[in-house]
Design a protein around this motif. Structure first.
Motif, mmCIF file in Angstrom:
data_model
loop_
_atom_site.group_PDB
_atom_site.id
_atom_site.type_symbol
_atom_site.label_atom_id
_atom_site.label_comp_id
_atom_site.label_asym_id
_atom_site.label_seq_id
_atom_site.Cartn_x
_atom_site.Cartn_y
_atom_site.Cartn_z
ATOM 1 N N ARG A 76 41.873 12.314 -15.182
ATOM 2 C CA ARG A 76 40.871 11.549 -14.431
ATOM 3 C C ARG A 76 39.639 12.404 -14.149
ATOM 4 N NH1 ARG A 76 42.062 7.288 -9.688
ATOM 5 N NH2 ARG A 76 40.012 6.341 -9.748
ATOM 6 N N ALA A 77 39.821 13.693 -13.940
ATOM 7 C CA ALA A 77 38.694 14.594 -13.710
ATOM 8 C C ALA A 77 37.775 14.653 -14.932
ATOM 9 C CB ALA A 77 39.189 15.987 -13.343
ATOM 10 N N GLN A 78 38.372 14.505 -16.115
ATOM 11 C CA GLN A 78 37.562 14.486 -17.335
ATOM 12 C C GLN A 78 36.720 13.214 -17.402
ATOM 13 O OE1 GLN A 78 37.948 17.416 -19.128
ATOM 14 N NE2 GLN A 78 39.376 17.790 -17.467
ATOM 15 N N GLU A 79 37.292 12.108 -16.951
ATOM 16 C CA GLU A 79 36.641 10.801 -17.042
ATOM 17 C C GLU A 79 35.745 10.493 -15.841
ATOM 18 O OE1 GLU A 79 40.062 8.283 -17.297
ATOM 19 O OE2 GLU A 79 40.710 9.193 -19.189
ATOM 20 N N GLN A 80 36.159 10.942 -14.664
ATOM 21 C CA GLN A 80 35.437 10.640 -13.426
ATOM 22 C C GLN A 80 35.315 11.905 -12.569
ATOM 23 O OE1 GLN A 80 38.163 7.495 -12.147
ATOM 24 N NE2 GLN A 80 36.437 6.054 -12.317
ATOM 25 N N PRO A 81 34.525 12.880 -13.026
ATOM 26 C CA PRO A 81 34.455 14.145 -12.290
ATOM 27 C C PRO A 81 33.945 13.999 -10.864
ATOM 28 C CG PRO A 81 32.773 14.054 -14.012
ATOM 29 C CD PRO A 81 33.673 12.879 -14.209
ATOM 30 N N TYR A 82 33.046 13.052 -10.613
ATOM 31 C CA TYR A 82 32.529 12.883 -9.249
ATOM 32 C C TYR A 82 33.616 12.388 -8.306
ATOM 33 C CZ TYR A 82 27.923 13.518 -11.280
ATOM 34 O OH TYR A 82 26.848 14.043 -11.934
ATOM 35 N N PHE A 83 34.494 11.520 -8.802
ATOM 36 C CA PHE A 83 35.585 11.016 -7.975
ATOM 37 C C PHE A 83 36.534 12.154 -7.588
ATOM 38 C CE2 PHE A 83 39.978 9.460 -7.665
ATOM 39 C CZ PHE A 83 39.847 8.622 -6.567
ATOM 40 N N VAL A 84 36.960 12.936 -8.576
ATOM 41 C CA VAL A 84 37.895 14.021 -8.302
ATOM 42 C C VAL A 84 37.234 15.085 -7.417
ATOM 43 C CG1 VAL A 84 39.298 15.854 -9.337
ATOM 44 C CG2 VAL A 84 39.304 13.549 -10.327
ATOM 45 N N ASP A 85 35.951 15.330 -7.619
ATOM 46 C CA ASP A 85 35.234 16.265 -6.744
ATOM 47 C C ASP A 85 35.213 15.753 -5.306
ATOM 48 O OD1 ASP A 85 33.569 18.655 -6.282
ATOM 49 O OD2 ASP A 85 31.996 17.173 -5.891
ATOM 50 N N ALA A 86 34.989 14.446 -5.145
ATOM 51 C CA ALA A 86 34.976 13.864 -3.800
ATOM 52 C C ALA A 86 36.344 13.984 -3.133
ATOM 53 C CB ALA A 86 34.544 12.397 -3.860
#
Length: 143
Positions: A76-86
């Motif tokens: 998921r971090a590869q696909e949605q880095p902003y989400f995982v960062d949040a």
């Protein structure tokens, strides 16, 4: 919510450690959390680097926080880095989004906790975690 007993957590830890030794992996830190996120059992082999215990905890904590194994969090971090960062910000940096954090499920599919392992490659960390969970007669969900 089903409970993860200390006895079961120790079985998971011991079996994961046995897999590490059998496969001649690098020294590992292993942490088993119950479904509440409380540490049930933890160890660090001789020779682990300084932060391995915290990384093992972070892999298990991340899996519990999102309800998916840390391999899925990594994807998921590869696909949605902003989400995982949040999410990482919300957990005050406690979540480690790489393989090696595996959810522990009972035979009916109820969540019991998570195990996190760090010290070798992320894939080897996950192999040891899965082996520990399965040796205790439970289901592993690496994501």
């Amino acid at each position: 919510m089903a409970d993860l007993s200390l006895d079961t957590a120790r079985k998971i830890l011991d079996a994961a450690l046995a897999k590490v030794i059998e496969k001649k992996m690098k020294p590992m830190a292993i942490t088993v959390l119950d479904a509440r996120g409380c540490v049930k059992a933890s160890l660090a082999q001789d020779g682990t680097s300084l932060m391995r215990g915290e990384i093992a905890y972070g892999k298990a904590y991340g899996a519990l926080s999102l309800g998916i194994g840390s391999r899925a969090i990594f994807q998921r971090a590869q696909e949605q880095p902003y989400f995982v960062d949040a999410i990482s910000t919300m957990t005050k940096g406690a979540m480690i989004p790489v393989p090696g954090g595996v959810l522990i499920m009972d035979t009916s599919g109820s969540l019991l906790g998570a195990v996190g392992i760090s010290g070798d490659t992320s894939d080897n960390d996950e192999i040891a975690a899965v082996a520990g969970i399965e040796a205790a007669g439970l289901k592993a969900n690496p994501g």
